[in-house]
Enzyme design. Structure first.
Site, PDB file in Angstrom:
ATOM      1  N   LEU A  65       1.581   7.164   2.263  1.00  0.00           N
ATOM      2  CA  LEU A  65       0.705   6.014   2.078  1.00  0.00           C
ATOM      3  C   LEU A  65       1.588   4.840   1.685  1.00  0.00           C
ATOM      4  O   LEU A  65       2.545   5.010   0.917  1.00  0.00           O
ATOM      5  CB  LEU A  65      -0.326   6.276   0.978  1.00  0.00           C
ATOM      6  CG  LEU A  65      -1.359   7.377   1.217  1.00  0.00           C
ATOM      7  CD1 LEU A  65      -2.256   7.525  -0.008  1.00  0.00           C
ATOM      8  CD2 LEU A  65      -2.194   7.082   2.455  1.00  0.00           C
ATOM      9  N   ASP A  66       1.283   3.660   2.226  1.00  0.00           N
ATOM     10  CA  ASP A  66       2.024   2.475   1.814  1.00  0.00           C
ATOM     11  C   ASP A  66       1.923   2.310   0.302  1.00  0.00           C
ATOM     12  O   ASP A  66       0.909   2.674  -0.314  1.00  0.00           O
ATOM     13  CB  ASP A  66       1.460   1.218   2.492  1.00  0.00           C
ATOM     14  CG  ASP A  66       1.770   1.162   3.980  1.00  0.00           C
ATOM     15  OD1 ASP A  66       2.682   1.883   4.431  1.00  0.00           O
ATOM     16  OD2 ASP A  66       1.092   0.396   4.687  1.00  0.00           O
ATOM     17  N   ARG A  67       2.938   1.736  -0.282  1.00  0.00           N
ATOM     18  CA  ARG A  67       2.989   1.598  -1.737  1.00  0.00           C
ATOM     19  C   ARG A  67       1.707   0.997  -2.338  1.00  0.00           C
ATOM     20  O   ARG A  67       1.192   1.515  -3.332  1.00  0.00           O
ATOM     21  CB  ARG A  67       4.206   0.753  -2.134  1.00  0.00           C
ATOM     22  CG  ARG A  67       4.316   0.536  -3.637  1.00  0.00           C
ATOM     23  CD  ARG A  67       5.612  -0.162  -4.006  1.00  0.00           C
ATOM     24  NE  ARG A  67       5.686  -0.319  -5.454  1.00  0.00           N
ATOM     25  CZ  ARG A  67       6.805  -0.230  -6.158  1.00  0.00           C
ATOM     26  NH1 ARG A  67       7.946   0.023  -5.563  1.00  0.00           N
ATOM     27  NH2 ARG A  67       6.794  -0.399  -7.473  1.00  0.00           N
TER      28      ARG A  67
END
Length: 246
Positions: A65-67
């Site tokens: 997942l993106d940050r």
């Protein structure tokens, strides 16, 4: 704010082969140049302490997942599980659904978005590019508008591919960037809030038992902008059912 440690992990499910956790907003999925604590390290620390391991613990990162994005993630606890889950992802047998709050209301209440995306690593941004451009990768998602309140919309997103920043860039292409996403043109009223993108469901076959596994996680409903919407109604499951299923 106190730094996050493995003791803070929200464990949804664990067996000998996989562990499912809730990733908080703004924590990297794996170590990056910032040196900030990341989910892979936290899960390793949790396993080392839980099982009194004297050395390192194997943890396989099979998806990211993106940050800025929060939500449900699965990690592999064995190399066999990691290999089989990675293969399932490559074969399109690993479903990922998200909820997002976007700025504005899309013209069409549902649709499929297909683009070619290219990452600019220097600026950590992603742009829509011609399919023939070197480094451009095909990105596809389905979306559905569930509700809209005061110029903001709750949207269900089904990622068919898993490109970096994909949902953020593709929803912004409609003129409806995700709430809090100032990088891609979000409404100034959402500045300073967490990115309103949440991995709400993952679905896959267990790597050894082949049982169908479904895990869901509610976004932080007490926080803006989520609290403006009846999330449970649209997930078609209430919190008691969710707890009983885990």
């Amino acid at each position: 704010m106190q730094p996050v440690t493995y003791k803070d992990l929200d464990i949804v499910y664990e067996d000998n082969h996989i562990i499912v956790v809730i990733k908080p907003f703004n924590i990297p999925s794996q170590a990056d140049i910032t040196g900030d604590i990341d989910m892979l390290t936290l899960v390793k620390q949790y396993l080392i302490n839980k099982y009194n391991k004297t050395g390192d613990a194997f943890v396989g990162l099979v998806h990211r997942l993106d940050r800025p994005t929060g939500g449900v993630m699965v990690f592999a606890k064995t190399s066999k599980a990691a290999s089989r889950l990675s293969e399932a992802i490559r074969n399109g047998e690993f479903d990922k659904k998200y909820l997002a709050v976007v700025c504005g209301v899309p013209t069409y209440k549902s649709g499929k978005l297909e683009h070619y995306l290219k990452k600019d690593s220097r600026n950590n941004t992603v742009v829509i590019a011609p399919f023939s451009e070197e480094g451009a990768k095909r990105a596809e998602l389905d979306y559905k508008v569930l509700d809209d309140v005061k110029g903001f919309s709750l949207v269900s997103i089904n990622l068919i591919t898993g490109r970096s920043h994909q949902a953020r860039v593709q929803m912004a292409s409609l003129g409806t960037p995700i709430f809090g996403d100032m990088k891609y043109g979000a409404d100034i009223r959402s500045k300073g809030y967490n990115l309103a993108l949440w991995a709400t469901e993952i679905k896959f076959c267990h790597p050894t038992t082949k049982e169908k596994m479904v895990f869901r996680a509610f976004p932080p409903e007490e926080s803006s902008p989520w609290k403006a919407f009846d999330i449970g109604k649209f997930l078609n499951i209430n919190k008691k059912q969710l707890a009983d299923s885990q």
